[in-house]
Design a protein around this motif. Structure first.
Motif, PDB file in Angstrom:
ATOM      1  N   ALA A 125     -25.888  80.685  15.445  1.00 39.63           N
ATOM      2  CA  ALA A 125     -26.898  79.828  15.623  1.00 39.63           C
ATOM      3  C   ALA A 125     -26.403  78.345  16.021  1.00 39.63           C
ATOM      4  O   ALA A 125     -26.810  77.859  17.064  1.00 39.63           O
ATOM      5  CB  ALA A 125     -28.165  79.660  14.532  1.00 39.63           C
ATOM      6  N   ILE A 126     -25.571  77.684  15.256  1.00 37.79           N
ATOM      7  CA  ILE A 126     -24.864  76.437  15.339  1.00 37.79           C
ATOM      8  C   ILE A 126     -24.084  76.540  16.818  1.00 37.79           C
ATOM      9  O   ILE A 126     -24.348  75.523  17.625  1.00 37.79           O
ATOM     10  CB  ILE A 126     -23.980  76.083  14.373  1.00 37.79           C
ATOM     11  N   ILE A 127     -23.188  77.327  17.148  1.00 37.77           N
ATOM     12  CA  ILE A 127     -22.621  77.545  18.196  1.00 37.77           C
ATOM     13  C   ILE A 127     -23.560  77.772  19.637  1.00 37.77           C
ATOM     14  O   ILE A 127     -23.310  77.014  20.538  1.00 37.77           O
ATOM     15  CB  ILE A 127     -21.458  78.826  18.340  1.00 37.77           C
ATOM     16  N   ILE A 128     -24.523  78.462  19.536  1.00 42.08           N
ATOM     17  CA  ILE A 128     -25.652  78.627  20.302  1.00 42.08           C
ATOM     18  C   ILE A 128     -26.401  77.321  20.703  1.00 42.08           C
ATOM     19  O   ILE A 128     -26.418  76.671  22.038  1.00 42.08           O
ATOM     20  CB  ILE A 128     -26.580  79.728  20.142  1.00 42.08           C
ATOM     21  N   ALA A 129     -26.597  76.440  19.798  1.00 43.04           N
ATOM     22  CA  ALA A 129     -27.364  75.488  20.008  1.00 43.04           C
ATOM     23  C   ALA A 129     -26.442  74.162  20.589  1.00 43.04           C
ATOM     24  O   ALA A 129     -26.783  73.364  21.547  1.00 43.04           O
ATOM     25  CB  ALA A 129     -27.656  74.705  18.564  1.00 43.04           C
ATOM     26  N   PHE A 130     -25.142  74.261  20.069  1.00 46.08           N
ATOM     27  CA  PHE A 130     -24.191  73.140  20.902  1.00 46.08           C
ATOM     28  C   PHE A 130     -24.114  73.508  22.097  1.00 46.08           C
ATOM     29  O   PHE A 130     -23.622  72.708  23.105  1.00 46.08           O
ATOM     30  CB  PHE A 130     -22.963  73.141  19.880  1.00 46.08           C
ATOM     31  N   ILE A 131     -23.947  74.905  22.623  1.00 45.01           N
ATOM     32  CA  ILE A 131     -24.053  75.334  24.055  1.00 45.01           C
ATOM     33  C   ILE A 131     -25.009  74.555  24.575  1.00 45.01           C
ATOM     34  O   ILE A 131     -24.972  74.133  26.043  1.00 45.01           O
ATOM     35  CB  ILE A 131     -23.617  76.864  24.333  1.00 45.01           C
ATOM     36  N   GLY A 132     -26.296  74.761  24.398  1.00 49.36           N
ATOM     37  CA  GLY A 132     -27.434  74.172  24.785  1.00 49.36           C
ATOM     38  C   GLY A 132     -27.371  72.914  25.150  1.00 49.36           C
ATOM     39  O   GLY A 132     -27.913  72.377  26.049  1.00 49.36           O
ATOM     40  N   THR A 133     -26.782  72.063  24.093  1.00 47.62           N
ATOM     41  CA  THR A 133     -26.594  70.412  24.299  1.00 47.62           C
ATOM     42  C   THR A 133     -25.872  70.200  25.412  1.00 47.62           C
ATOM     43  O   THR A 133     -26.195  69.181  26.277  1.00 47.62           O
ATOM     44  CB  THR A 133     -25.872  69.801  23.206  1.00 47.62           C
ATOM     45  N   LEU A 134     -24.809  71.116  25.855  1.00 44.69           N
ATOM     46  CA  LEU A 134     -24.044  70.887  27.250  1.00 44.69           C
ATOM     47  C   LEU A 134     -24.898  70.752  28.398  1.00 44.69           C
ATOM     48  O   LEU A 134     -24.642  70.162  29.248  1.00 44.69           O
ATOM     49  CB  LEU A 134     -22.856  71.870  27.222  1.00 44.69           C
ATOM     50  N   LYS A 138     -24.818  67.539  30.293  1.00 43.38           N
ATOM     51  CA  LYS A 138     -24.192  67.818  31.723  1.00 43.38           C
ATOM     52  C   LYS A 138     -22.903  66.622  31.733  1.00 43.38           C
ATOM     53  O   LYS A 138     -22.770  65.991  32.418  1.00 43.38           O
ATOM     54  CB  LYS A 138     -24.929  67.424  32.694  1.00 43.38           C
ATOM     55  N   PRO A 139     -21.983  66.951  30.823  1.00 47.77           N
ATOM     56  CA  PRO A 139     -20.911  66.011  30.461  1.00 47.77           C
ATOM     57  C   PRO A 139     -20.195  65.635  31.637  1.00 47.77           C
ATOM     58  O   PRO A 139     -19.807  66.454  32.812  1.00 47.77           O
ATOM     59  CB  PRO A 139     -19.831  66.996  29.701  1.00 47.77           C
ATOM     60  N   GLU A 140     -19.826  64.345  31.868  1.00 45.27           N
ATOM     61  CA  GLU A 140     -18.997  63.715  32.975  1.00 45.27           C
ATOM     62  C   GLU A 140     -18.330  62.711  32.160  1.00 45.27           C
ATOM     63  O   GLU A 140     -19.082  61.682  31.437  1.00 45.27           O
ATOM     64  CB  GLU A 140     -19.871  63.673  34.219  1.00 45.27           C
ATOM     65  N   PHE A 141     -17.366  62.025  32.887  1.00 45.31           N
ATOM     66  CA  PHE A 141     -16.666  60.807  32.447  1.00 45.31           C
ATOM     67  C   PHE A 141     -17.651  59.693  33.061  1.00 45.31           C
ATOM     68  O   PHE A 141     -17.051  59.250  34.186  1.00 45.31           O
ATOM     69  CB  PHE A 141     -15.188  60.727  32.504  1.00 45.31           C
ATOM     70  N   SER A 142     -18.533  59.348  32.804  1.00 50.07           N
ATOM     71  CA  SER A 142     -19.358  58.318  33.102  1.00 50.07           C
ATOM     72  C   SER A 142     -20.302  57.611  32.174  1.00 50.07           C
ATOM     73  O   SER A 142     -20.641  58.165  30.991  1.00 50.07           O
ATOM     74  CB  SER A 142     -20.295  59.069  34.144  1.00 50.07           C
ATOM     75  N   LEU A 143     -20.512  56.353  32.397  1.00 50.00           N
ATOM     76  CA  LEU A 143     -21.399  55.464  31.529  1.00 50.00           C
ATOM     77  C   LEU A 143     -22.698  55.961  31.363  1.00 50.00           C
ATOM     78  O   LEU A 143     -23.117  55.944  30.224  1.00 50.00           O
ATOM     79  CB  LEU A 143     -21.219  54.127  31.883  1.00 50.00           C
ATOM     80  N   GLU A 144     -23.154  56.677  32.143  1.00 47.34           N
ATOM     81  CA  GLU A 144     -24.309  57.373  32.024  1.00 47.34           C
ATOM     82  C   GLU A 144     -24.473  58.532  30.998  1.00 47.34           C
ATOM     83  O   GLU A 144     -25.553  58.872  30.505  1.00 47.34           O
ATOM     84  CB  GLU A 144     -24.759  58.281  33.257  1.00 47.34           C
ATOM     85  N   THR A 145     -23.368  58.991  30.275  1.00 45.33           N
ATOM     86  CA  THR A 145     -23.204  60.100  29.253  1.00 45.33           C
ATOM     87  C   THR A 145     -23.480  59.339  28.178  1.00 45.33           C
ATOM     88  O   THR A 145     -23.797  59.961  26.883  1.00 45.33           O
ATOM     89  CB  THR A 145     -22.013  60.504  29.325  1.00 45.33           C
ATOM     90  N   VAL A 256     -39.946  64.304  34.891  1.00 47.75           N
ATOM     91  CA  VAL A 256     -39.785  65.530  34.649  1.00 47.75           C
ATOM     92  C   VAL A 256     -38.311  66.219  34.471  1.00 47.75           C
ATOM     93  O   VAL A 256     -37.351  65.801  35.187  1.00 47.75           O
ATOM     94  CB  VAL A 256     -40.227  66.403  36.096  1.00 47.75           C
ATOM     95  N   PRO A 257     -38.334  66.878  33.254  1.00 47.00           N
ATOM     96  CA  PRO A 257     -36.678  67.574  33.089  1.00 47.00           C
ATOM     97  C   PRO A 257     -36.409  68.305  34.052  1.00 47.00           C
ATOM     98  O   PRO A 257     -37.005  69.279  34.666  1.00 47.00           O
ATOM     99  CB  PRO A 257     -37.069  68.103  31.785  1.00 47.00           C
ATOM    100  N   ASP A 258     -35.052  68.136  34.130  1.00 42.15           N
ATOM    101  CA  ASP A 258     -34.495  69.184  35.438  1.00 42.15           C
ATOM    102  C   ASP A 258     -34.204  70.496  34.704  1.00 42.15           C
ATOM    103  O   ASP A 258     -34.270  70.590  33.462  1.00 42.15           O
ATOM    104  CB  ASP A 258     -32.803  68.464  35.845  1.00 42.15           C
ATOM    105  N   ILE A 259     -33.810  71.275  35.763  1.00 42.81           N
ATOM    106  CA  ILE A 259     -33.606  72.756  35.317  1.00 42.81           C
ATOM    107  C   ILE A 259     -32.834  73.010  34.040  1.00 42.81           C
ATOM    108  O   ILE A 259     -32.899  73.767  33.391  1.00 42.81           O
ATOM    109  CB  ILE A 259     -33.312  73.665  36.489  1.00 42.81           C
ATOM    110  N   LEU A 260     -31.218  72.432  34.200  1.00 40.51           N
ATOM    111  CA  LEU A 260     -30.565  72.370  33.203  1.00 40.51           C
ATOM    112  C   LEU A 260     -30.849  71.930  32.003  1.00 40.51           C
ATOM    113  O   LEU A 260     -30.485  72.583  30.915  1.00 40.51           O
ATOM    114  CB  LEU A 260     -29.227  71.686  33.447  1.00 40.51           C
ATOM    115  N   SER A 261     -31.772  70.755  31.830  1.00 42.83           N
ATOM    116  CA  SER A 261     -32.158  70.319  30.787  1.00 42.83           C
ATOM    117  C   SER A 261     -33.110  71.395  30.129  1.00 42.83           C
ATOM    118  O   SER A 261     -33.360  71.768  28.793  1.00 42.83           O
ATOM    119  CB  SER A 261     -32.854  68.957  30.779  1.00 42.83           C
TER     120      SER A 261
END
Length: 288
Positions: A125-134, A138-145, A256-261
């Protein structure tokens, strides 16, 4: 009404309280995050103070428990500041769902620090939850993260606080714990508020004081709910905060949350629901 149903109703009320708290924090606008946290907690401190005095309990708990109350309060304060920062800079439902990683992280911390064995289904369950956070981050090397990282770390510190609460158990009354936490946060943030204070309009005062009232409703609701029924039987209903937050995001803020969220929300909720079902199955086996 059964104790379990009372617990569920209280948890739904608690979830609504915390969702409204987050909405009022966001509505308060460009007030510094530390200032928002301060006013949210000073209201809770006064309300909890009334309960402690009414029941003639110790304001700061039993002497042997104070180190745990202090640690719980320090971790909770940092977690709250990070959560409010995430609320200010993200879609409300994104910030809320990232903060809801705390139950999964509590399992990890309990295994590390309390030597409670994590079962295979909990690890899955923990592994699945952390996949959900990704999907949400939507990780990227940006200040928006950065706000997303703050949201994750708000869950880390919240989980640390909940782990300490597990150590405390029923050794202190819930209103004593709430007062100690709120008082600690108020006192520890006061120097920063004085140094960086920004004038607020009357609307901002109303929003932040309302956030404090709803936060207290949420805090008391969740604490009392778990006195009626074990967390593993009813905790899934606390995820109703995400539904409340998503509706508030759409209708109040036009976000409105985007589809990935949304995929991330479903993934994390699915992991929690799976753990909820397995916990109930395991508890039935133990009582059979």
């Amino acid at each position: 009404m059964s104790d379990r149903n009372k617990g569920i109703i209280l948890l739904l009320l608690s979830a609504f309280g915390f969702s409204m708290m987050a909405a009022f924090v966001k509505l308060s606008g460009d007030v510094p995050t530390v200032q928002k946290t301060f006013f949210r907690n000073i209201v809770s401190a006064f309300i909890a103070f009334g309960f402690v005095k009414y029941y003639n309990e110790s304001l700061f708990g039993k002497k042997e428990n104070r180190k745990f109350l202090l640690l719980r309060s320090a971790l909770g304060t940092i977690g709250m500041v990070l959560f409010f920062y995430a609320i200010d800079n993200l879609v409300l439902s994104d910030a809320d769902m990232l903060n809801k990683l705390s139950p999964f992280l509590t399992i990890i911390f309990s295994a590390i620090f309390l030597k409670e064995r994590a079962r295979l289904f909990q690890i899955v369950a923990i592994i699945i939850a952390f996949i959900g956070t990704l999907f949400i981050i939507k990780p990227e090397f940006s200040l928006e993260t950065i706000p997303y990282i703050a949201g994750v770390f708000s869950a880390v510190f919240a989980a640390g606080a909940y782990t300490v609460l597990r150590v405390l158990g029923n050794k202190e009354q819930f209103y004593t714990v709430v007062f100690f936490f709120s008082f600690f946060t108020t006192v520890s943030l006061l120097p920063f508020v004085i140094a960086f204070y920004e004038q607020m309009s009357w609307q901002q005062w109303v929003y932040l004081l309302s956030a404090g009232v709803f936060a207290t409703v949420g805090q008391f609701g969740i604490t009392i709910a778990y006195k009626f029924a074990p967390a593993k039987e009813i905790s899934i209903f606390f995820y109703s905060t995400v539904v409340y937050s998503a509706l508030i995001s759409i209708f109040l803020f036009g976000q409105v949350p985007d589809i990935l969220s949304v995929i991330g929300y479903i993934t994390i909720f699915g992991a929690s629901f799976y753990m909820f079902l397995r916990n109930n199955r395991e508890s039935k086996k133990e009582t059979a």
